[in-house]
Write an enzyme that holds these catalytic residues in place. Structure first.
Site, PDB file in Angstrom:
ATOM      1  N   THR A 198       0.832  -1.216   0.000  1.00 56.06           N
ATOM      2  CA  THR A 198       0.000   0.000   0.000  1.00 56.06           C
ATOM      3  C   THR A 198       0.861   1.258   0.000  1.00 56.06           C
ATOM      4  O   THR A 198       1.925   1.287   0.608  1.00 56.06           O
ATOM      5  CB  THR A 198      -0.911  -0.003   1.244  1.00 56.06           C
ATOM      6  OG1 THR A 198      -1.759  -1.147   1.197  1.00 56.06           O
ATOM      7  CG2 THR A 198      -1.749   1.254   1.338  1.00 56.06           C
ATOM      8  N   ASP A 204      -8.935  -1.533   4.064  1.00 57.20           N
ATOM      9  CA  ASP A 204      -9.116  -0.208   4.676  1.00 57.20           C
ATOM     10  C   ASP A 204      -8.845   0.953   3.730  1.00 57.20           C
ATOM     11  O   ASP A 204      -9.380   2.045   3.923  1.00 57.20           O
ATOM     12  CB  ASP A 204      -8.195  -0.067   5.884  1.00 57.20           C
ATOM     13  CG  ASP A 204      -6.719  -0.053   5.481  1.00 57.20           C
ATOM     14  OD1 ASP A 204      -6.226  -1.092   5.005  1.00 57.20           O
ATOM     15  OD2 ASP A 204      -6.063   0.996   5.614  1.00 57.20           O
ATOM     16  N   THR A 217      -1.336   2.005   6.426  1.00 61.40           N
ATOM     17  CA  THR A 217      -0.923   0.829   5.675  1.00 61.40           C
ATOM     18  C   THR A 217      -0.880  -0.348   6.624  1.00 61.40           C
ATOM     19  O   THR A 217      -0.698  -0.163   7.827  1.00 61.40           O
ATOM     20  CB  THR A 217       0.461   1.030   5.019  1.00 61.40           C
ATOM     21  OG1 THR A 217       0.844  -0.170   4.333  1.00 61.40           O
ATOM     22  CG2 THR A 217       1.539   1.358   6.045  1.00 61.40           C
TER      23      THR A 217
END
Length: 304
Positions: free
Chosen positions: A173, A204, A223
């Site tokens: 991420t 998320d 992250t």
């Protein structure tokens, strides 16, 4: 006149740390150049696009595949006036962060997913793009090996198609938070997901308040383990805590909460005063930051 700063991250690593100094450095440089004449949200988008384009990072080009060998990406972006937008499980676009911004600016919605997100991107002229890279292929190989050892037969359902996809394809991420000279704050996050990701899984990163949050006191990009981050609503918590404490103290508090529940994650944050915060729980965060008064960005891990 406010402090001008940008912070970026390339994900959290729990095993081998990839050599991502160069893309993080370039993201900081472009972000700061953008901040000289444009707003924080522009700097966040441009910095994240640099990271999405690097095949060593799990976002955009090189994003992780699901167990069908398909790349489903997610991203979100938010401004301190609570304007926000996100996309989840979007396919075949180069820059999910830009589509997320278009959701924020061109629709009445916050989040578009799957085929709806794909159609929206095509209607706005985002070109078809194949994000598969070496990291994608390596991750699919690892996922197939792990899934074949699972006792739950649901994983075995995907294996044949995943192996076929791998034969046809013949490798974390990312995010940014910025503060501009007008005192405006923005944050953005983009990801390809996780290993052994079932088709349709959403973590998320595209969820406002979980992977990304910005408001008048600060901005945050997360992250790590998306399911755990979502359960704790970490991005929003850290951002709200900055009303009463420094950015670093807020991140530390967030990592303490994550540690309590065994969630592996990392965070970057910028407070409206220009302070930055960063931290990790259960891994090592790759990140960089650049202040206007600095000669060049600081990136961690540093270049060897």
């Amino acid at each position: 006149m406010s402090a001008v700063v940008i912070v970026v991250h390339g994900g959290i690593c729990v095993e081998e740390i990839p050599d991502v100094f160069e893309p993080l450095y370039r993201a900081c440089i472009l972000g700061m150049e953008t901040l000289q004449s444009q707003e924080a949200v522009d700097a966040v988008e441009e910095a994240v696009k640099v990271l999405e384009d690097d095949p060593r990072l799990n976002a955009g080009t090189g994003a992780f595949p699901n167990l069908l060998g398909e790349v489903e990406m997610s991203a979100s972006i938010m401004k301190d006036d609570l304007s926000c937008g996100g996309v989840a499980a979007i396919k075949n676009v180069r820059h999910p962060i830009s589509v997320a911004r278009a959701v924020m600016e061109r629709t009445r919605h916050v989040l578009l997913v799957g085929e709806g997100a794909n159609l929206f991107a095509r209607l706005l002229g985002f070109e078809e793009y194949n994000p598969v890279a070496e990291l994608t292929i390596r991750t699919l190989e690892k996922s197939i090996a792990k899934a074949s050892q699972e006792k739950d037969s649901i994983y075995h359902y995907y294996l044949k198609r995943a192996r076929e996809k791998l034969r046809r394809l013949h490798l974390g991420t990312v995010g940014a938070v910025a503060l501009d000279c007008s005192g405006r704050i923005a944050a953005g996050t983009s990801t390809g997901g996780v290993e052994m990701q079932l088709p349709g899984r959403v973590g998320d990163s595209p969820i406002i308040g979980c992977g990304t949050f910005a408001w008048e006191w600060g901005g945050v990009s997360m992250t790590g383990e998306g399911e755990g981050i979502m359960k704790l609503g970490l991005a929003r918590k850290i951002a709200e805590w900055m009303e009463e404490m420094s950015a670093q103290e807020a991140v530390n508090r967030g990592m303490e909460l994550a540690r309590r529940f065994g969630v592996v994650c990392g965070a970057i944050a910028v407070r409206k005063t220009g302070e930055i915060g960063f931290g990790e729980c259960g891994g090592r965060l790759t990140f960089g930051y650049f202040r206007e008064e600095m000669k060049e960005p600081h990136v961690f891990p540093s270049k060897s």
